[in-house]
Design a protein around this motif. Structure first.
Motif: not given
Ligand SMILES: [Zn+2]
Ligand SMILES: [Zn+2]
Length: 759
Positions: A90-114
């Motif tokens: 299962e996944s949830t999806v959101f449109k994050a950007h107006t062009a290709a997403v190049r990178c994703v990363d979680f913060a070490s506390d697991g609360q934030s995503l970039l």
């Protein structure tokens, strides 16, 4: 040091592998590919790989969350997906950007995503509801890669605008820009110490900068084509790189030299990643292969930033002229009593290293002509299953070392398996469920915390019978006086807050110590994996000649697990309706969501999360209206507030106009996150307590609300709002997806029965 060895080999992607990430427990590896799919590879034999389909275009980046409960992926389709790493996909999806997403990363506390994108921005999101928080906008070209620092305070990014930027996450400001005149970085990442960054450049170099002195300190020019990916070993002493020259290279950062060149890929190597413990690494290539290697480095626990390493922090950096100014902590495995952090130095070495072969070892899995005879030594290698290609090809040899020295080239082995795939089914998930369940899918992922806790209950139940009480006692006796386990800060004149910072934040409870006029009171006492009493004594916060009472807001493990340590000297108080659970150490009352992945550091040697239990604890039961006399006019008043558990309480401290709420209310994204669905809960009771509490707060002058988890409320209105949200979320329970989805999900999916219904 033994040479790295090829351990496993996976090939099911149909295009270039772009990104890799190990689960925190190293049981799984996720890969992303230009073929738009993710594969989740198991390390156990006879376990199938899973293919996750959802993105409409190339997957550029994948990342496991620090808890291992989620995988984020970023795609050319401009979207970010959050996946539950299980068979369902299962996944949830959101449109994050107006062009290709190049990178994703979680913060070490697991609360934030970039996420970083070809739209030139970096965006920060909450993981829980994927709420946009802010964006970083100063790059003038694609942002290839962005990563959080280990402590989550900084972000590093690299762009095709030939810059590398360091950002302060709190102010959203760019703190420094490094310019890269000869090319741009494909990949950048923080050193585990947080003091340096390393990157792989299109000019074929690997570079390391010190972010405190803002200088290039190491520069390796050993590759002959673009460097696509870099990874630091968790102990901070090695860097691994993948290049379009088809090799992987390992650099010894302390000695400042290349130590290994690994030939495993046919064509460009595109991605590398270390496992959290550093005992394995994985590489991916344009040849569609994922290779898993055993490092054989001195194994070390993952780099842990100790609470005393403020000198390592960016803001405290001294610009000294010494060659040894870059301190990087290195964890030595040779000490046998306690693992001590020894500081060694990463020396400056900005002259490019080019002597590729001098002193460096070469490992080639194609022709097996290794310069090193250690490959024959197969019995140290634990190859279990190497996947389909291996099965058909070189696995016929009994020697584990066969994958490296077998006369049959691996490429042949692979070519035989073109028609064979053993990955799991990916898309029949929703068909098996009622349509309304499919509608709740997105919300389910948002409520992932709840789900994973549910899974934990299930797992715990399965293992319960295997555990005997004796182990509980033994592990309890083993708990030690670990000075790093707790951190304590003074909140007020006579109030101290203690946390167990190496334990999963989602279940980490607040431990409150009130120093009363004549005696002291501890409200809740943590897991009990380390000795809280000793900790307080070491800080001189408890004295043998003063009485100390312990009050548990309810019987859950995260609030009363540590009471046992006070059993001999203190009165331990708990409401009558939770009393038996603690007295008998009953798991159905104390619950137990403790899992090894929830610890980023073991509390003591040989700690086993599996054996964790709340022990039977000598305690006394109290009732609504109970008063705890702290001497003089100093008093705490106990109020019964059932719902989360039958015996949940809140405590009012008139002297400081404050209220301790336990798990009744704490600061969260939305009131519907309050936990009323565990086996000890009652929704109806919870609703009554919530209504009563809103009114009570209205009628009383309250300046602070001290919850059982998370932030302090400095405004009682916020606590009231969350309780109102909670109440509102129950109004439409079972008529809308919100609120009822977990019930449907859990009963349908886990067959555990319904424990979140409107009773
Ligand atoms: Zn609780
Ligand atoms: Zn709790």
């Amino acid at each position: 040091m033994e040479d790295p060895k090829l351990e496993k080999h996976f090939k099911s992607h149909r295009s270039t592998v772009t990104s890799l990430s190990f689960s925190p427990n190293t049981k799984q590896l996720v890969s992303g590919s230009l073929d738009a799919c993710l594969f989740l590879w198991p390390f156990k034999p006879q376990v199938r790989a899973y293919r996750f389909v959802g993105h409409n275009d190339a997957v550029h980046s994948v990342c496991f969350s620090p808890s291992g409960h989620l995988i984020a992926s970023g795609s050319k389709d401009k979207k970010v997906r959050l996946w539950i790493p299980s068979v369902k996909g299962e996944s949830t999806v959101f449109k994050a950007h107006t062009a290709a997403v190049r990178c994703v990363d979680f913060a070490s506390d697991g609360q934030s995503l970039l996420s970083s994108s070809e739209d030139k921005t970096i965006k920060i999101w909450t993981v829980h509801r994927q709420k946009f928080q802010f964006s970083l906008n100063q790059h003038s070209n694609w942002v290839r890669c962005a990563k959080f620092s280990p402590d989550g305070r900084l972000i590093v990014s690299c762009s095709d605008d030939k810059t590398v930027k360091i950002w302060d996450r709190n102010t959203n400001e760019c703190m420094h820009t490094f310019y890269e005149p000869h090319g741009f970085l494909n990949d950048v990442t923080f050193h585990p110490s947080g003091t340096c960054i390393g990157g792989g450049c299109t000019d074929a170099s690997v570079k390391i900068w010190d972010i405190r002195t803002r200088k290039l300190i190491q520069h390796y020019a050993n590759h002959v084509a673009s460097v696509n990916s870099v990874a630091f070993h968790p102990n901070g002493n090695y860097l691994l790189s993948a290049s379009s020259d088809a090799t992987l290279k390992i650099f010894d950062l302390l000695e400042g030299r290349l130590i290994y060149t690994l030939h495993g890929h046919q064509g460009p190597a595109t991605s590398v990643a270390f496992s959290k413990q550093g005992d394995f690494f994985a590489s991916g290539g344009q040849d569609q292969q994922v290779l898993v290697w055993k490092t054989n480095f001195e194994t070390a626990p993952s780099f842990v930033e100790s609470t005393n390493t403020t000198s390592n922090k960016y803001t405290n950096g001294n610009d000294t002229s010494s060659n040894d100014y870059i301190a990087s902590a290195r964890v030595s495995s040779s000490t046998n009593q306690q693992k001590k952090t020894q500081i060694s130095s990463l020396r400056e070495k900005s002259q490019p290293e080019t002597s590729d072969e001098r002193g460096a070892r070469k490992i080639d899995v194609f022709n097996g002509k290794s310069a090193y005879p250690t490959y024959g030594d197969g019995d140290r290698l634990e190859i279990t299953n190497i996947g389909p290609a291996y099965e058909n090809g070189i696995s016929r040899s009994n020697s584990a070392s066969a994958c490296l020295v077998n006369s049959e080239p691996m490429s042949n082995a692979i070519s035989k398996t073109n028609n064979r795939t053993t990955y799991g089914a990916q898309s029949n998930v929703n068909q098996a469920y009622a349509p309304q369940l499919a509608n709740t899918l997105e919300h389910i992922v948002q409520q992932l915390d709840i789900l994973t806790k549910t899974v934990a209950i299930l797992e715990t139940r399965l293992t319960m019978t295997e555990i005997i009480q004796l182990t509980v006692e033994q592990s309890y006796m083993a708990t030690t006086d670990n000075p790093e386990w707790f951190s304590t800060k003074q909140i007020d004149n006579n109030l101290f807050l203690t946390n167990e910072n190496h334990f999963f934040e989602g279940n980490r409870a607040n431990i409150w110590l009130i120093r009363g006029a004549a005696r002291d009171l501890i409200i809740d006492c943590g897991l009990g994996v380390c000795n809280l009493k000793k900790h307080f004594e070491n800080l001189n916060l408890l004295n043998k000649d003063r009485e100390c009472l312990v009050l548990c807001t309810h019987s859950h493990f995260d609030h009363c697990g540590g009471a046992k340590h006070f059993e001999n000297d203190s009165q331990i108080l708990i409401h009558r309706d939770d009393y038996q659970g603690l007295r008998d150490g009953r798991e159905k009352d104390t619950l137990n969501y403790v899992r090894s992945a929830h610890f980023d550091q073991a509390p003591y040697r040989n700690f086993s999360a599996r054996e964790y239990r709340v022990p039977a604890t000598k305690c006394e039961s109290i009732l609504d209206g109970h008063r705890i006399d702290l001497g003089a006019d100093d008093e705490i008043m106990v109020s019964h507030a059932p719902g989360h558990t039958p015996g949940s309480i809140v405590c009012y401290y008139p002297k400081t106009k404050s209220l301790f709420t336990g798990d009744l209310v704490y600061d969260c994204d939305h009131g519907d996150e309050l936990i009323d669905w565990v086996p000890t809960s009652s929704v109806n009771d919870y609703l009554r307590s919530a209504n009563r509490m809103i009114d009570w707060l209205e009628e009383h002058e309250i300046e602070r609300v001290y919850p059982g988890h998370g932030r302090i409320f400095t405004n009682k209105k916020r606590a009231q709002d969350i309780l109102r949200e909670y109440i509102d979320s129950k109004d439409d329970c079972c008529s809308k997806a919100r609120g009822s989805c977990m019930q449907t999900m859990v009963s349908g999916f886990l067959k555990m029965g319904c424990f979140r219904c409107c009773q």
